[in-house]
Motif scaffolding. Structure first.
Motif, PDB file in Angstrom:
ATOM      1  N   VAL A 326      68.996  -7.923  71.734  1.00 47.96           N
ATOM      2  CA  VAL A 326      68.971  -7.241  73.030  1.00 47.96           C
ATOM      3  C   VAL A 326      70.172  -7.631  73.884  1.00 47.96           C
ATOM      4  N   GLU A 327      70.589  -8.891  73.812  1.00 44.81           N
ATOM      5  CA  GLU A 327      71.660  -9.375  74.683  1.00 44.81           C
ATOM      6  C   GLU A 327      73.058  -9.075  74.148  1.00 44.81           C
ATOM      7  N   VAL A 328      73.214  -8.950  72.841  1.00 48.71           N
ATOM      8  CA  VAL A 328      74.558  -8.816  72.269  1.00 48.71           C
ATOM      9  C   VAL A 328      74.692  -7.564  71.406  1.00 48.71           C
ATOM     10  N   GLU A 329      73.841  -7.426  70.374  1.00 52.24           N
ATOM     11  CA  GLU A 329      74.058  -6.374  69.384  1.00 52.24           C
ATOM     12  C   GLU A 329      73.868  -4.980  69.967  1.00 52.24           C
ATOM     13  N   LEU A 330      72.758  -4.762  70.662  1.00 51.07           N
ATOM     14  CA  LEU A 330      72.515  -3.439  71.239  1.00 51.07           C
ATOM     15  C   LEU A 330      73.556  -3.069  72.293  1.00 51.07           C
ATOM     16  N   PRO A 331      73.951  -3.955  73.214  1.00 47.95           N
ATOM     17  CA  PRO A 331      75.054  -3.611  74.127  1.00 47.95           C
ATOM     18  C   PRO A 331      76.366  -3.323  73.405  1.00 47.95           C
ATOM     19  N   ARG A 332      76.644  -4.012  72.299  1.00 47.69           N
ATOM     20  CA  ARG A 332      77.859  -3.716  71.527  1.00 47.69           C
ATOM     21  C   ARG A 332      77.801  -2.308  70.954  1.00 47.69           C
ATOM     22  N   TRP A 333      76.658  -1.920  70.428  1.00 48.47           N
ATOM     23  CA  TRP A 333      76.517  -0.562  69.898  1.00 48.47           C
ATOM     24  C   TRP A 333      76.730   0.474  70.999  1.00 48.47           C
ATOM     25  N   ARG A 334      76.091   0.267  72.132  1.00 49.40           N
ATOM     26  CA  ARG A 334      76.235   1.228  73.230  1.00 49.40           C
ATOM     27  C   ARG A 334      77.684   1.295  73.719  1.00 49.40           C
ATOM     28  N   ALA A 335      78.335   0.156  73.814  1.00 51.24           N
ATOM     29  CA  ALA A 335      79.719   0.138  74.293  1.00 51.24           C
ATOM     30  C   ALA A 335      80.644   0.880  73.337  1.00 51.24           C
ATOM     31  N   LEU A 336      80.439   0.717  72.025  1.00 50.20           N
ATOM     32  CA  LEU A 336      81.293   1.407  71.056  1.00 50.20           C
ATOM     33  C   LEU A 336      81.095   2.917  71.128  1.00 50.20           C
ATOM     34  N   VAL A 337      79.846   3.372  71.196  1.00 51.16           N
ATOM     35  CA  VAL A 337      79.593   4.810  71.283  1.00 51.16           C
ATOM     36  C   VAL A 337      80.177   5.374  72.573  1.00 51.16           C
ATOM     37  N   THR A 338      80.015   4.659  73.673  1.00 50.12           N
ATOM     38  CA  THR A 338      80.579   5.110  74.947  1.00 50.12           C
ATOM     39  C   THR A 338      82.092   5.207  74.876  1.00 50.12           C
ATOM     40  N   GLU A 339      82.714   4.211  74.279  1.00 47.94           N
ATOM     41  CA  GLU A 339      84.173   4.198  74.172  1.00 47.94           C
ATOM     42  C   GLU A 339      84.677   5.367  73.334  1.00 47.94           C
ATOM     43  N   VAL A 340      83.997   5.668  72.238  1.00 49.49           N
ATOM     44  CA  VAL A 340      84.418   6.772  71.375  1.00 49.49           C
ATOM     45  C   VAL A 340      84.222   8.112  72.074  1.00 49.49           C
ATOM     46  N   LEU A 341      83.081   8.298  72.731  1.00 47.63           N
ATOM     47  CA  LEU A 341      82.840   9.565  73.428  1.00 47.63           C
ATOM     48  C   LEU A 341      83.818   9.752  74.583  1.00 47.63           C
ATOM     49  N   ASP A 342      84.171   8.682  75.276  1.00 48.60           N
ATOM     50  CA  ASP A 342      85.171   8.793  76.343  1.00 48.60           C
ATOM     51  C   ASP A 342      86.530   9.186  75.780  1.00 48.60           C
ATOM     52  N   ALA A 343      86.902   8.600  74.630  1.00 50.67           N
ATOM     53  CA  ALA A 343      88.183   8.952  74.013  1.00 50.67           C
ATOM     54  C   ALA A 343      88.191  10.402  73.548  1.00 50.67           C
ATOM     55  N   ALA A 344      87.064  10.878  73.003  1.00 52.51           N
ATOM     56  CA  ALA A 344      86.998  12.271  72.550  1.00 52.51           C
ATOM     57  C   ALA A 344      86.982  13.237  73.722  1.00 52.51           C
ATOM     58  N   ARG A 345      86.385  12.829  74.840  1.00 54.23           N
ATOM     59  CA  ARG A 345      86.274  13.716  75.999  1.00 54.23           C
ATOM     60  C   ARG A 345      87.639  14.018  76.615  1.00 54.23           C
ATOM     61  N   ARG A 346      88.612  13.147  76.413  1.00 52.72           N
ATOM     62  CA  ARG A 346      89.941  13.393  76.980  1.00 52.72           C
ATOM     63  C   ARG A 346      90.602  14.621  76.367  1.00 52.72           C
ATOM     64  N   THR A 347      90.232  14.954  75.134  1.00 50.89           N
ATOM     65  CA  THR A 347      90.845  16.110  74.464  1.00 50.89           C
ATOM     66  C   THR A 347      89.917  17.316  74.405  1.00 50.89           C
ATOM     67  N   THR A 348      88.611  17.091  74.236  1.00 51.52           N
ATOM     68  CA  THR A 348      87.680  18.218  74.109  1.00 51.52           C
ATOM     69  C   THR A 348      87.084  18.637  75.439  1.00 51.52           C
ATOM     70  N   GLY A 349      86.923  17.698  76.358  1.00 53.20           N
ATOM     71  CA  GLY A 349      86.288  18.010  77.629  1.00 53.20           C
ATOM     72  C   GLY A 349      84.793  18.169  77.535  1.00 53.20           C
ATOM     73  N   ASP A 350      84.195  17.878  76.372  1.00 58.58           N
ATOM     74  CA  ASP A 350      82.751  18.019  76.184  1.00 58.58           C
ATOM     75  C   ASP A 350      82.039  16.841  76.834  1.00 58.58           C
ATOM     76  N   PRO A 351      81.176  17.077  77.843  1.00 62.12           N
ATOM     77  CA  PRO A 351      80.519  15.957  78.525  1.00 62.12           C
ATOM     78  C   PRO A 351      79.268  15.452  77.820  1.00 62.12           C
ATOM     79  N   ALA A 352      78.873  16.067  76.699  1.00 61.73           N
ATOM     80  CA  ALA A 352      77.625  15.691  76.033  1.00 61.73           C
ATOM     81  C   ALA A 352      77.714  14.269  75.488  1.00 61.73           C
ATOM     82  N   VAL A 353      76.612  13.532  75.633  1.00 60.01           N
ATOM     83  CA  VAL A 353      76.532  12.161  75.120  1.00 60.01           C
ATOM     84  C   VAL A 353      75.283  12.060  74.248  1.00 60.01           C
ATOM     85  N   THR A 354      75.337  12.680  73.089  1.00 60.35           N
ATOM     86  CA  THR A 354      74.209  12.694  72.168  1.00 60.35           C
ATOM     87  C   THR A 354      74.665  12.224  70.798  1.00 60.35           C
TER      88      THR A 354
END
Length: 694
Positions: A326-354
């Motif tokens: 809960v303190e380390v692994e799950l936040p790491r997973w969420r941070a990686l997915v957030t980082e990837v979706l933010d990087a993709a949003r710069r080119t696609t503009g898709d705001p979906a986070v699914t």
């Protein structure tokens, strides 16, 4: 110190290795004696000049006295010193109890010092036993006894006086800097100590050959016993590999998120036991320390030794292994997915986070593009060959694992739990475990086998639907878990050496930039030109946020600062900021009293900042500044006049006048720096008292 080396020259016998080691030790001792004699020659020459000055020209006594003191202090650099070593020292009773387990018959000379360290090593030499906590936590008494027997044979070479002194020279920091804060040796010191350093390296290599020869001889001697002679060495290597894996996979990510495990070495033992039960190890393990004395030492000193795992370990939040998911692994997973979706949003503009958004990105073949974008944000470039290639190779599996895990947890049908030796796992309410690694491996296997991304990820969607995981459900991605931009605190103009600098203070770092608009050297004592501080702060912070390091000289992170000190220099016309870090010391100076700069640095570092004279009463600080300014001014002028009158010798001048001026100037300079010296001595004594109590 003799180390148990694993890779050695197998052609060396014990006699050959011992002879070579003694020969190298004698060569090192000879090189050290030559260097020390050359430095002592300077001392003798300075003393001779001082004696000549006393009998011929007393005015030069002060000059040659200073030269003699400098030469004597310089000679101390070439005397080996015993540097303090990290670790936990055992008490007399604990040493006796440990000896009763590892050497019950008293066959070896037991050292007076036993030190526990957070590394998987067992070394005996230079009057101490270094015992690694990973080995103490995982090996039984018989295995430790075998390793100690080999270490005792290795340490027997120290019975030779040449080897014993050569080890002290090699580890005594001979030729160290006169000024301890300089990170690198000067050119002159490098030239003088070049032979010393090369022969010290040869000594370390021969020590490795000797240690390997002793280890092979011990293994051969134990082969006749019921237990294989190589069993202890194999167990040590297994524990070392397991400890490296534990640090890389679990401890390092926890440190990066500001967490630390309260029982890392106990966790290592449970990991080894779990790996043994799962059949991961080639040979079965006995199951950790079976002796109460060893188990008691681990329980008593584990937390203290674990604090040496990193410089920030004491300031991290303590967690248990059960809290790790809960303190380390799950936040790491969420941070990686957030980082990837933010990087993709710069080119696609898709705001979906699914989860479906992530799967579409992988299906469309954008994994390499996203891996490159996230690698840049982590500071990985093709120059970092190993880390860069590893990030690209494992990016798809890492991202797919994180996305599926976050979606599974957000569906409320699974929760993260800890188990040995797998680590974090996702478990349903009925106890069924989601085989996350198997699912990801099967999907990527279909892609590699030519089934196509559409079919592979389509089957994954169907499997997730059967598990009641909605791929179109928005993921809970807490942006607070992603690294926030630095918050600016303030800025100030300063000098680093003679170069003008602009320093930007944020809540996490100190950024030092080149200052092209700074005052020139010929106007260094002139009035400070008023500049728009807010404009400079905005301009520099924009470069920090954009990652533009073109004119940035250095960056000092708050966690890297061991000690900070800011205060007015002698005379009070300048302030001085000193930041002592692990890799060196940063010194900045500027005009003024330093009160504004001190407020910004304190907001950045907190109570770690020492403030000599800034915390004193204004009247006391003014008296100190006046004494320093008058003393420096009069002392410098008196010394210059003394030298000038000695060189010119005008007619009618009293003979004692140059000597009186020189001595008076020297005394005035001493009085100018006396208040600072007293305050510095008091602070050093206070720090020593606090460290001794701790």
């Amino acid at each position: 110190m003799v180390t148990m080396a694993a890779t050695v020259d197998v052609s060396d016998s014990l006699d050959e290795a011992r002879t070579r080691l003694i020969k190298t030790a004698r060569a090192l001792n000879g090189a050290w004696a030559a260097s020390l004699c050359s430095m002592l020659g300077l001392v003798v020459a300075s003393l001779a000049l001082l004696l000549v000055a006393v009998t011929v020209r007393p005015v030069y006594v002060v000059i040659w006295s200073v030269l003699l003191a400098a030469a004597g202090y310089n000679a101390t650099r070439f005397w080996p010193r015993r540097t303090p070593r990290s670790g936990r020292y055992l008490s007399k009773a604990e040493r006796a109890a440990l000896r009763g387990v590892l050497d019950p018959d008293g066959r070896m000379a037991w050292p007076d010092v036993v030190r526990l360290v957070p590394r998987p090593e067992l070394e005996l030499g230079e009057g101490e036993l270094v015992l690694g906590m990973p080995l103490l936590a995982c090996l039984d008494a018989h295995e430790l006894r075998e390793l100690l027997t080999v270490a005792a044979v290795q340490a027997s070479v120290e019975d030779e006086r040449e080897v014993r002194w050569a080890l002290r020279v090699a580890h005594g920091d001979v030729g160290r800097q006169l000024v301890g804060r300089r990170p690198r040796l000067s050119w002159a010191t490098l030239r003088i100590t070049e032979t010393l350093r090369s022969r010290a390296a040869a000594l370390e290599a021969d020590l490795g050959n000797w240690a390997g020869a002793c280890e092979r001889a011990a293994v051969a001697a134990l082969r006749s016993s019921s237990r294989s002679g190589a069993a202890a060495q194999e167990a040590r290597d297994q524990v070392a590999d397991a400890w490296q894996l534990l640090q890389q996979e679990w401890l390092a990510p926890a440190f990066a998120r500001g967490r630390r495990e309260v029982a890392p070495f106990t966790g290592l033992r449970r990991f080894v036991e779990g790996a043994d039960a799962a059949g991961w190890l080639g040979s079965p393990r006995p199951g950790g320390p079976t002796c109460d004395v060893l188990a008691d030492l681990v329980a008593r000193h584990e937390d203290t030794v674990a604090r040496d795992l990193g410089p920030r370990h004491a300031r991290l939040q303590a967690i248990t292994w059960e809290e790790y998911p809960v303190e380390v692994e799950l936040p790491r997973w969420r941070a990686l997915v957030t980082e990837v979706l933010d990087a993709a949003r710069r080119t696609t503009g898709d705001p979906a986070v699914t989860l479906d958004t992530v799967l579409v990105l992988l299906e469309s073949g954008r994994s390499h593009e996203l891996a490159e974008a996230t690698a840049v944000e982590r500071g990985l470039t093709p120059a970092h060959t190993t880390a860069y290639v590893e990030w690209h190779e494992n990016f798809t599996s890492r991202l797919l694992t994180a996305a599926v895990a976050v979606a599974a947890v957000d569906s409320l049908h699974f929760k993260p739990e800890w188990s040995w030796p797998e680590g974090t796992r996702l478990v349903a309410e009925d106890g069924w475990e989601l085989p996350l690694e198997s699912v990801v491996a099967e999907v990527l296997g279909l892609v590699r086998e030519g089934a196509g991304p559409a079919k592979a990820y389509g089957e994954l969607r169907e499997a997730l639907v059967r598990l009641d995981i909605d791929v179109h459900e928005p993921l809970w991605l807490d942006h607070d878990l992603v690294e926030r931009p630095e918050r600016p605190i303030g800025s100030f103009a300063a000098r680093q050496g003679l170069a003008p600098r602009m320093a930007i203070v944020t809540d996490r770092s100190l950024h030092v930039f080149q200052d092209t608009q700074g005052a020139r050297l010929n106007r260094i004592l002139g009035p400070v030109t008023q500049r728009d501080a807010s404009f400079e702060l905005r301009k520099r912070m924009l470069k920090v946020w954009q990652g533009d390091t073109g004119d940035q000289v250095l960056t000092v992170a708050a966690e890297d600062v061991r000690r900070a000190r800011i205060g007015p220099a002698t005379g009070g016309l300048w302030w001085r900021l000193t930041l002592s870090c692990a890799d060196g010391t940063v010194v900045l100076r500027g005009r003024g009293d330093g009160l504004e700069e001190e407020a910004e640095v304190r907001e950045w570092l907190g109570d770690r900042v020492e403030r000599p004279w800034l915390a004193a009463a204004p009247a006391v600080r003014s008296v100190r500044n006046i004494v320093g300014l008058v003393g420096v001014t009069l002392g410098t002028l008196a010394l210059l006049w003394g030298v000038l009158l000695t060189a010119l010798s005008p007619s009618g001048m009293p003979d004692p006048l140059p000597a009186v001026l020189a001595i008076g100037g020297f005394v005035a300079l001493l009085l100018a720096v006396l208040p600072d010296a007293v305050v510095d001595l008091v602070q050093r004594l206070r720090r020593a008292r606090v460290s001794s109590v701790a």
